[in-house]
Structures are given as C-alpha cells and as structure tokens.
Design a protein around this motif. Structure first.
Motif, PDB file in Angstrom:
ATOM      1  N   ILE A  38     -18.585   3.248  -8.296  1.00 41.45           N
ATOM      2  CA  ILE A  38     -18.167   2.027  -7.426  1.00 41.45           C
ATOM      3  C   ILE A  38     -17.978   2.452  -5.934  1.00 41.45           C
ATOM      4  O   ILE A  38     -18.303   2.121  -4.844  1.00 41.45           O
ATOM      5  N   GLN A  39     -17.309   3.593  -5.832  1.00 41.57           N
ATOM      6  CA  GLN A  39     -17.239   4.444  -4.575  1.00 41.57           C
ATOM      7  C   GLN A  39     -18.362   4.748  -4.045  1.00 41.57           C
ATOM      8  O   GLN A  39     -18.720   4.406  -2.745  1.00 41.57           O
ATOM      9  N   TRP A  51     -25.616   0.910 -12.084  1.00 35.71           N
ATOM     10  CA  TRP A  51     -24.520   1.017 -13.226  1.00 35.71           C
ATOM     11  C   TRP A  51     -25.048   0.221 -14.627  1.00 35.71           C
ATOM     12  O   TRP A  51     -25.146   0.821 -15.737  1.00 35.71           O
ATOM     13  N   ASP A  96     -12.652   9.607   0.572  1.00 34.04           N
ATOM     14  CA  ASP A  96     -12.268   8.900  -0.605  1.00 34.04           C
ATOM     15  C   ASP A  96     -13.259   9.002  -1.878  1.00 34.04           C
ATOM     16  O   ASP A  96     -12.551   9.107  -2.873  1.00 34.04           O
ATOM     17  N   LEU A 112      -9.687   2.708  -9.321  1.00 33.93           N
ATOM     18  CA  LEU A 112      -9.851   3.266  -8.166  1.00 33.93           C
ATOM     19  C   LEU A 112      -8.450   4.055  -7.236  1.00 33.93           C
ATOM     20  O   LEU A 112      -7.658   3.399  -7.076  1.00 33.93           O
ATOM     21  N   TYR A 113      -8.968   4.983  -6.623  1.00 35.39           N
ATOM     22  CA  TYR A 113      -7.880   5.562  -5.627  1.00 35.39           C
ATOM     23  C   TYR A 113      -8.580   5.493  -4.324  1.00 35.39           C
ATOM     24  O   TYR A 113      -9.732   5.486  -4.246  1.00 35.39           O
ATOM     25  N   SER A 114      -7.577   5.414  -3.174  1.00 30.22           N
ATOM     26  CA  SER A 114      -8.432   5.913  -1.777  1.00 30.22           C
ATOM     27  C   SER A 114      -7.120   6.335  -1.034  1.00 30.22           C
ATOM     28  O   SER A 114      -5.853   6.016  -1.386  1.00 30.22           O
ATOM     29  N   LEU A 115      -7.584   6.870   0.081  1.00 33.06           N
ATOM     30  CA  LEU A 115      -6.666   7.536   0.755  1.00 33.06           C
ATOM     31  C   LEU A 115      -6.199   6.510   1.831  1.00 33.06           C
ATOM     32  O   LEU A 115      -7.008   5.743   2.328  1.00 33.06           O
ATOM     33  N   LEU A 169     -21.784  -5.150  -3.313  1.00 32.46           N
ATOM     34  CA  LEU A 169     -21.310  -4.096  -4.426  1.00 32.46           C
ATOM     35  C   LEU A 169     -21.880  -4.481  -5.904  1.00 32.46           C
ATOM     36  O   LEU A 169     -22.545  -4.017  -6.393  1.00 32.46           O
ATOM     37  N   GLU A 196     -16.397   7.276 -19.416  1.00 30.03           N
ATOM     38  CA  GLU A 196     -17.042   6.403 -18.629  1.00 30.03           C
ATOM     39  C   GLU A 196     -16.450   5.497 -17.264  1.00 30.03           C
ATOM     40  O   GLU A 196     -16.876   5.388 -16.426  1.00 30.03           O
ATOM     41  N   ASN A 197     -15.014   5.409 -17.508  1.00 29.51           N
ATOM     42  CA  ASN A 197     -13.988   4.895 -16.471  1.00 29.51           C
ATOM     43  C   ASN A 197     -14.290   6.152 -15.131  1.00 29.51           C
ATOM     44  O   ASN A 197     -14.293   5.470 -13.953  1.00 29.51           O
ATOM     45  N   LYS A 219     -10.464  -1.776 -14.017  1.00 32.66           N
ATOM     46  CA  LYS A 219     -10.973  -0.617 -15.092  1.00 32.66           C
ATOM     47  C   LYS A 219     -10.853   0.851 -14.564  1.00 32.66           C
ATOM     48  O   LYS A 219     -10.839   1.848 -15.109  1.00 32.66           O
ATOM     49  N   ALA A 220     -11.776   0.915 -13.473  1.00 29.07           N
ATOM     50  CA  ALA A 220     -12.083   2.219 -12.910  1.00 29.07           C
ATOM     51  C   ALA A 220     -10.917   2.821 -12.180  1.00 29.07           C
ATOM     52  O   ALA A 220     -10.607   4.028 -11.721  1.00 29.07           O
ATOM     53  N   LEU A 226     -17.092  -8.130 -11.669  1.00 32.22           N
ATOM     54  CA  LEU A 226     -16.609  -7.143 -10.820  1.00 32.22           C
ATOM     55  C   LEU A 226     -15.236  -6.594 -10.656  1.00 32.22           C
ATOM     56  O   LEU A 226     -14.713  -5.593 -10.517  1.00 32.22           O
ATOM     57  N   LYS A 233      -5.718   9.837   5.900  1.00 38.38           N
ATOM     58  CA  LYS A 233      -7.016  10.684   6.522  1.00 38.38           C
ATOM     59  C   LYS A 233      -6.644  11.279   7.996  1.00 38.38           C
ATOM     60  O   LYS A 233      -7.373  12.163   8.217  1.00 38.38           O
ATOM     61  N   PHE A 263     -11.800  12.285  -3.203  1.00 35.91           N
ATOM     62  CA  PHE A 263     -10.477  12.130  -3.542  1.00 35.91           C
ATOM     63  C   PHE A 263     -10.467  11.585  -5.076  1.00 35.91           C
ATOM     64  O   PHE A 263      -9.804  11.974  -6.009  1.00 35.91           O
ATOM     65  N   ASN A 264     -11.410  10.669  -5.222  1.00 35.44           N
ATOM     66  CA  ASN A 264     -11.490  10.009  -6.620  1.00 35.44           C
ATOM     67  C   ASN A 264     -12.053  11.008  -7.540  1.00 35.44           C
ATOM     68  O   ASN A 264     -11.613  10.965  -8.897  1.00 35.44           O
ATOM     69  N   THR A 315     -11.785  -2.251   0.678  1.00 35.75           N
ATOM     70  CA  THR A 315     -11.000  -1.051   0.192  1.00 35.75           C
ATOM     71  C   THR A 315      -9.531  -1.511   0.459  1.00 35.75           C
ATOM     72  O   THR A 315      -8.700  -1.259  -0.466  1.00 35.75           O
ATOM     73  N   LEU A 349     -17.536   5.323 -13.751  1.00 34.55           N
ATOM     74  CA  LEU A 349     -17.597   4.078 -12.914  1.00 34.55           C
ATOM     75  C   LEU A 349     -16.921   4.096 -11.748  1.00 34.55           C
ATOM     76  O   LEU A 349     -17.448   3.432 -10.877  1.00 34.55           O
ATOM     77  N   GLY A 350     -15.616   4.803 -11.662  1.00 32.42           N
ATOM     78  CA  GLY A 350     -15.091   4.813 -10.490  1.00 32.42           C
ATOM     79  C   GLY A 350     -15.973   5.540  -9.484  1.00 32.42           C
ATOM     80  O   GLY A 350     -15.875   4.925  -8.304  1.00 32.42           O
ATOM     81  N   VAL A 408      -8.889  13.379  -8.280  1.00 33.60           N
ATOM     82  CA  VAL A 408      -7.844  12.702  -9.084  1.00 33.60           C
ATOM     83  C   VAL A 408      -8.214  12.576 -10.526  1.00 33.60           C
ATOM     84  O   VAL A 408      -7.325  12.897 -11.384  1.00 33.60           O
ATOM     85  N   ILE A 448      -8.255  -2.071  -3.504  1.00 30.29           N
ATOM     86  CA  ILE A 448      -7.819  -0.851  -3.974  1.00 30.29           C
ATOM     87  C   ILE A 448      -6.385  -0.549  -3.454  1.00 30.29           C
ATOM     88  O   ILE A 448      -5.667  -0.052  -4.165  1.00 30.29           O
TER      89      ILE A 448
END
Lengths: 75, 184
Positions: free
Chosen positions: B125-126, B183, B17, A56-59, B175, B117-118, A53-54, A47, A64, B20-21, B141, B121-122, B24, B145
C-alpha cells in the motif's frame, strides 16, 4: 434521486464515517438501483478494510522536518 | 540497465514513510523505528560515494536499513550480556496430562500467516501511495493513516471540503488500480 458522482462522494465519506444520516439513506437507495455503483462501493469498502488490516504507520510532518534538520547538520 | 542516481535532498519526503513502515514491522516500536530510519539516511549520505547505481535508490536504502535493524538487535542483546532464550513448557507447570500435545501448533491457525501477509500488504500500500500524485498522497495519508479530521486538513492545506473529497476519491481510485495490479 442522486447522481452517480454524488453517490461516489457519499460513499467515500462513509468510509471515514463522515456521511450524514440522510446522505447514507440516499446512497443506499442509489446502490439498490445502480449496479455499477454498488460494485464500486464494494471495492471501496475492501480498500478501507485493507488499509485497516495493514496497520499503516506514517511519520508526521513535524517528525519529518526534524529528520531533515538532523540531516542538514550532517550534510 | 538504467543507471540510478542518488538525491539525498528528496529522501525524507520520498522514502521516510516506506522505510518507517518497514522498520516498525521489524522492531515494533515507533521511537526505535524512527531512530533507525534517520540513522539509515545518515549512513546513506556517508556512503553515497559507494553507491554504484545498479539498484534503485529505495532498494539501496532498504538494504542499509536491514543492517541497522540487525545492529539494533545485536546492541540490545549485548546489553543483557548475551542473547538469552528461556522456554517454559507452559505457565501452569504443574499441570498434568497432555502437556506435549498442548504445545503443538494449531494447524488451522491463520494468525501467523496473516501477520506476515499484513506486513507485506502494508509495504504494498505504501508503495502504491508513493506512486500517487503528491497532493493526493498527502491528503490520503493524513485522512486515512493519521486520521486527521476533514476540517483540520482543509485548514492546513487551504482547500475546501469538496476539493478534499475529490482528491480522496482520485487517490482511492488510483490506489485501487495499483493494488489490483500489485496485490491481488
């Protein structure tokens, strides 16, 4: 000897590199004997690598909040 | 088919979020993506009366965001006059020999595929994060993150570390279950 619950907590900590050295040793020993935990630990690592790998971004909360303010002005 | 309704008040908390992903990964610029997301929310609010309730709220917002992304590229292109595509065969243009062969894509390269793929995947996950209980999602998060330290999270949310680790544990378990379903 540590319990499986304790092992799970340490395992989570290691995912964020926050376990102490002695904790890691205890975990290793436990994983060596406990099949279920070593399986769970593998899943946990997977996990973490998926999350990395993904990319991830977050605000942040601040961003917000700004967004909400902007929103209120229009609504 | 179930009827969906819009609740603009919850948009920022629920979808910011995720959108946003999505943004981005398409414009690869955090600031631009942020602007696009807030523009999307505003546009959604403006055309809320056109919402028929066929699609889920998030799907509808994503559809708007897609238009915004396209508009963004149109705008940046028109600033330059028009879209301009330049191609160089290779940086070393005077190189002799097998120049054509060098340009052929490497059939064994996994890079392109894994980038796509990534992206997916993002979003997966979100998606799973947004299905978690609110508190767990927030802690996860922040920790994973945003990389906030344990101490800071504990101070901010007013919980103790063992509380935090329990929440992290539940979030991770949730998760994993969700990703196993959606997935793998």
């Amino acid at each position: 000897m540590i319990s499986c619950d304790k092992a799970a907590t340490i395992c989570n900590k290691t995912q964020y590199r926050e376990a102490t050295f002695s904790e890691v040793l205890k975990l290793r020993l436990h994983l060596f004997i406990c099949k279920a935990c070593s399986k769970a630990s593998k899943k946990n690592k997977q996990l973490t690598s998926l999350c990395e790998k993904a990319k991830l971004y977050s605000l942040s909360d601040k961003e917000k909040l700004e967004m909400k303010e902007q929103f209120k002005g229009q609504a | 088919m179930t009827q969906h309704t819009l609740e603009p008040k919850l948009w920022v908390d629920n979808y910011a979020d995720y959108l946003f992903n999505f943004a981005v990964s398409r414009v690869s610029d955090g600031e631009v993506a942020k602007d696009l997301v807030s523009e999307t929310f505003l546009a959604g609010l403006k055309s809320a009366k056109n919402y028929k309730g066929d699609a889920a709220e998030r799907t509808w917002l994503i559809a708007i965001l897609k238009r915004k992304v396209i508009d963004h590229y149109r705008k940046t292109n028109s600033k330059k006059g028009k879209a301009e595509v330049r191609m160089n065969y290779s940086s070393a243009s005077d190189a002799e020999g097998d120049w054509l062969e060098e340009q052929v894509a490497d059939p064994f390269s996994m890079l392109e595929n894994s980038a796509i793929e990534n992206k997916e995947l993002g979003l997966a996950i979100q998606d799973c994060i947004s299905k978690l209980p609110k508190k767990q999602a927030q802690v996860f998060t922040m920790k994973t993150i945003q990389g906030v330290s344990t101490e800071d999270i504990c101070n901010e949310l007013d919980i103790n570390p063992s509380n935090l680790w329990v929440m992290i544990h539940r979030a991770r378990t949730g998760l994993m279950g969700c990703l196993n379903k959606n997935w793998f």
